[in-house]
Design a protein around this motif. Structure first.
Motif, mmCIF file in Angstrom:
data_model
loop_
_atom_site.group_PDB
_atom_site.id
_atom_site.type_symbol
_atom_site.label_atom_id
_atom_site.label_comp_id
_atom_site.label_asym_id
_atom_site.label_seq_id
_atom_site.Cartn_x
_atom_site.Cartn_y
_atom_site.Cartn_z
ATOM 1 N N GLY A 27 0.783 -1.244 -0.170
ATOM 2 C CA GLY A 27 -0.024 -0.063 -0.111
ATOM 3 C C GLY A 27 0.914 1.241 0.017
ATOM 4 O O GLY A 27 2.076 1.303 0.288
ATOM 5 N N PRO A 28 0.223 2.332 -0.359
ATOM 6 C CA PRO A 28 1.086 3.508 -0.321
ATOM 7 C C PRO A 28 1.471 4.079 0.984
ATOM 8 O O PRO A 28 0.867 3.912 2.029
ATOM 9 C CB PRO A 28 0.052 4.638 -1.044
ATOM 10 N N ALA A 29 2.817 4.644 1.064
ATOM 11 C CA ALA A 29 3.440 5.119 2.242
ATOM 12 C C ALA A 29 2.774 6.400 2.529
ATOM 13 O O ALA A 29 2.975 6.716 3.718
ATOM 14 C CB ALA A 29 4.881 5.058 2.341
ATOM 15 N N PHE A 156 5.129 13.240 10.487
ATOM 16 C CA PHE A 156 6.523 12.649 10.836
ATOM 17 C C PHE A 156 7.435 13.428 9.931
ATOM 18 O O PHE A 156 7.336 13.353 8.876
ATOM 19 C CB PHE A 156 6.253 10.944 10.280
ATOM 20 N N VAL A 157 8.662 13.932 10.959
ATOM 21 C CA VAL A 157 9.582 14.614 10.164
ATOM 22 C C VAL A 157 10.865 13.685 9.967
ATOM 23 O O VAL A 157 11.473 13.377 10.904
ATOM 24 C CB VAL A 157 9.933 15.800 11.072
ATOM 25 N N THR A 158 11.232 14.005 8.707
ATOM 26 C CA THR A 158 12.512 13.482 8.082
ATOM 27 C C THR A 158 13.456 14.284 7.678
ATOM 28 O O THR A 158 13.067 15.454 7.001
ATOM 29 C CB THR A 158 12.251 12.393 6.959
ATOM 30 N N VAL A 159 14.526 14.531 8.363
ATOM 31 C CA VAL A 159 15.660 15.550 7.915
ATOM 32 C C VAL A 159 16.690 14.572 7.256
ATOM 33 O O VAL A 159 17.284 13.898 7.543
ATOM 34 C CB VAL A 159 16.405 16.373 9.036
ATOM 35 N N GLU A 190 13.586 8.860 -4.665
ATOM 36 C CA GLU A 190 12.685 7.797 -4.124
ATOM 37 C C GLU A 190 12.337 8.286 -2.749
ATOM 38 O O GLU A 190 11.017 7.806 -2.485
ATOM 39 C CB GLU A 190 13.554 6.367 -4.061
ATOM 40 N N GLN A 191 13.073 8.802 -1.983
ATOM 41 C CA GLN A 191 12.451 9.142 -0.513
ATOM 42 C C GLN A 191 11.565 10.249 -0.650
ATOM 43 O O GLN A 191 10.669 10.344 0.108
ATOM 44 C CB GLN A 191 13.865 9.329 0.317
ATOM 45 N N ARG A 192 11.862 11.392 -1.600
ATOM 46 C CA ARG A 192 11.041 12.343 -2.036
ATOM 47 C C ARG A 192 9.496 11.800 -2.232
ATOM 48 O O ARG A 192 8.586 12.347 -1.702
ATOM 49 C CB ARG A 192 11.511 13.231 -2.851
ATOM 50 N N ALA A 193 9.477 10.674 -3.095
ATOM 51 C CA ALA A 193 8.372 10.271 -3.348
ATOM 52 C C ALA A 193 7.512 9.375 -2.339
ATOM 53 O O ALA A 193 6.338 9.168 -2.477
ATOM 54 C CB ALA A 193 8.592 9.404 -4.671
ATOM 55 N N SER A 211 14.088 22.428 -7.993
ATOM 56 C CA SER A 211 12.725 21.916 -8.606
ATOM 57 C C SER A 211 12.000 21.092 -7.626
ATOM 58 O O SER A 211 10.714 21.121 -7.542
ATOM 59 C CB SER A 211 13.033 21.225 -9.840
ATOM 60 N N LEU A 212 12.548 20.464 -6.781
ATOM 61 C CA LEU A 212 12.041 19.492 -5.795
ATOM 62 C C LEU A 212 10.966 18.411 -6.131
ATOM 63 O O LEU A 212 10.153 18.017 -5.500
ATOM 64 C CB LEU A 212 11.380 20.425 -4.376
ATOM 65 N N THR A 213 11.269 17.895 -7.324
ATOM 66 C CA THR A 213 10.390 17.058 -7.788
ATOM 67 C C THR A 213 11.156 15.575 -7.688
ATOM 68 O O THR A 213 12.333 15.498 -7.102
ATOM 69 C CB THR A 213 10.374 16.947 -9.503
ATOM 70 N N ALA A 214 10.221 14.455 -7.631
ATOM 71 C CA ALA A 214 10.782 13.133 -7.419
ATOM 72 C C ALA A 214 10.812 12.455 -8.792
ATOM 73 O O ALA A 214 9.800 12.452 -9.501
ATOM 74 C CB ALA A 214 10.003 12.526 -6.562
#
Length: 345
Positions: A27-29, A156-159, A190-193, A211-214
């Motif tokens: 399932g989607p994360a 949930f914050v990922t740095v 992949e992590q951005r997505a 651009s900050l795209t995945a």
């Protein structure tokens, strides 16, 4: 209800839970809903159906599994998360299990949500046998971001940062492309997505015009794009690349972290990826709001002042932020260290 003398064994239950965790991960994360899997067993412990949640608005895992059998009376439902007890876009899973005649429900971790929780109690009231805690650690790990968001009422914050072995994020002249190699950079995409939103400060936007795209290996856009969120009071320039982001653009207009996280949570954002330079990353760390660190290390040495993290206001070793290494990945010549606050150990 089945005779309790003839029911799935503990070994069969554990095997079913491992399978439920495996399919839950399909399932989607991202999004407001958790990744959940469900396996239905007969009295001999043999699997008769399985299901998982495929995203917002789709049937929950229990309902998905129940839809695949003609007669579910007397079965055991093995679920990674306590069945929900509220009506949202779909009805309560607890009621669906009761109506289907399921005799026993085994789940790994409780639902901490005020609205969705209470499913176990509802099942017991209806005469369904309920067991909890099977493979709870594994389920907690899978659901860690979602559970954290529900428990704290914020994303949930990922740095994330990339640095040389001596902790530098750029050379003395400011150049930073590329510290890491192609494999590490692709892992970042992949992590951005895998996040609902990606955060940067206005300083990074003005300096780098990201651009900050995945994107995939060939430069194509991945199916899910995180919403770019800009922290700070200065507006994003009209010609900035972020203005063309496929997921839109969210300008907060302030840098109050607690207020920002509350606003983002209210928008349905459950996972936030902070990638916006030392100032923003350090602010989150200093505020104690980081749930996971993704540190990319390249086998380079630069020296100089361009460190990956700014001052955290720490003046003595006893006040150092303690982390525990959760996972290490090798990506070409680079390393990815995944760390979490030690208090969660």
């Amino acid at each position: 209800m089945t005779d309790t003398a003839h029911r799935a064994s503990d070994t069969a239950i554990e095997a079913a839970m491992r399978r439920a965790l495996e399919i839950a991960a399909r399932g989607p994360a991202v999004g407001e809903n958790p990744q959940v899997g469900c396996v239905l067993l007969d009295a001999r412990g043999e699997q008769v159906a399985e299901g998982w949640h495929r995203g917002t608005g789709t049937p929950h895992a229990e309902v998905d599994a129940l839809s695949r059998v003609v007669d579910s009376s007397g079965l055991t439902a093995v679920v990674t998360l306590e069945p929900c007890n509220h009506t949202g876009r779909t009805g309560p899973c607890a009621d669906a299990l009761i109506a289907a005649g399921v005799a026993r429900v085994v789940y790994a971790v409780a639902d901490p949500g005020e609205l969705a929780g209470g499913g176990a109690e509802r099942l017991r009231e209806a005469g369904v046998e309920v067991t909890h805690g099977v493979l709870a650690d594994e389920a907690e790990d899978l659901l860690h971001p979602w559970l954290t968001s529900v428990r704290f009422g914020r994303p949930f914050v990922t740095v994330k940062w990339a640095s040389t072995l001596d902790g530098r994020a750029a050379a003395a002249d400011g150049t930073s492309q590329w510290i890491t190699g192609a494999a590490a950079r692709q892992r970042v995409h992949e992590q951005r997505a895998a996040h609902d939103a990606i955060a940067v400060g206005t300083g990074t936007v003005l300096a780098d015009d990201p651009s900050l795209t995945a994107r995939g290996d060939g430069g194509e856009l991945l199916p899910h794009q995180p919403v770019p969120v800009v922290f700070g009071e200065r507006p994003v320039p009209a010609d900035a690349r972020l203005r063309q982001h496929p997921a839109g653009l969210l300008e907060l207009g302030h840098r109050d972290l607690d207020r920002a996280l509350a606003e983002l949570h209210g928008r349905g954002i459950r996972r936030l990826y902070v990638e916006g330079g030392p100032t923003l990353a350090s602010a989150f760390i200093q505020a104690g709001l980081v749930d996971e660190y993704l540190v990319y290390l390249a086998p380079l040495l630069l020296g100089g002042p361009k460190t990956a993290i700014d001052s955290l206001g720490i003046e003595t070793m006893r006040d150092a932020r303690a982390l525990r290494i959760h996972r290490i990945e090798t990506l070409g010549d680079d390393l990815l260290l995944v760390a979490r606050p030690a208090k969660e150990a």
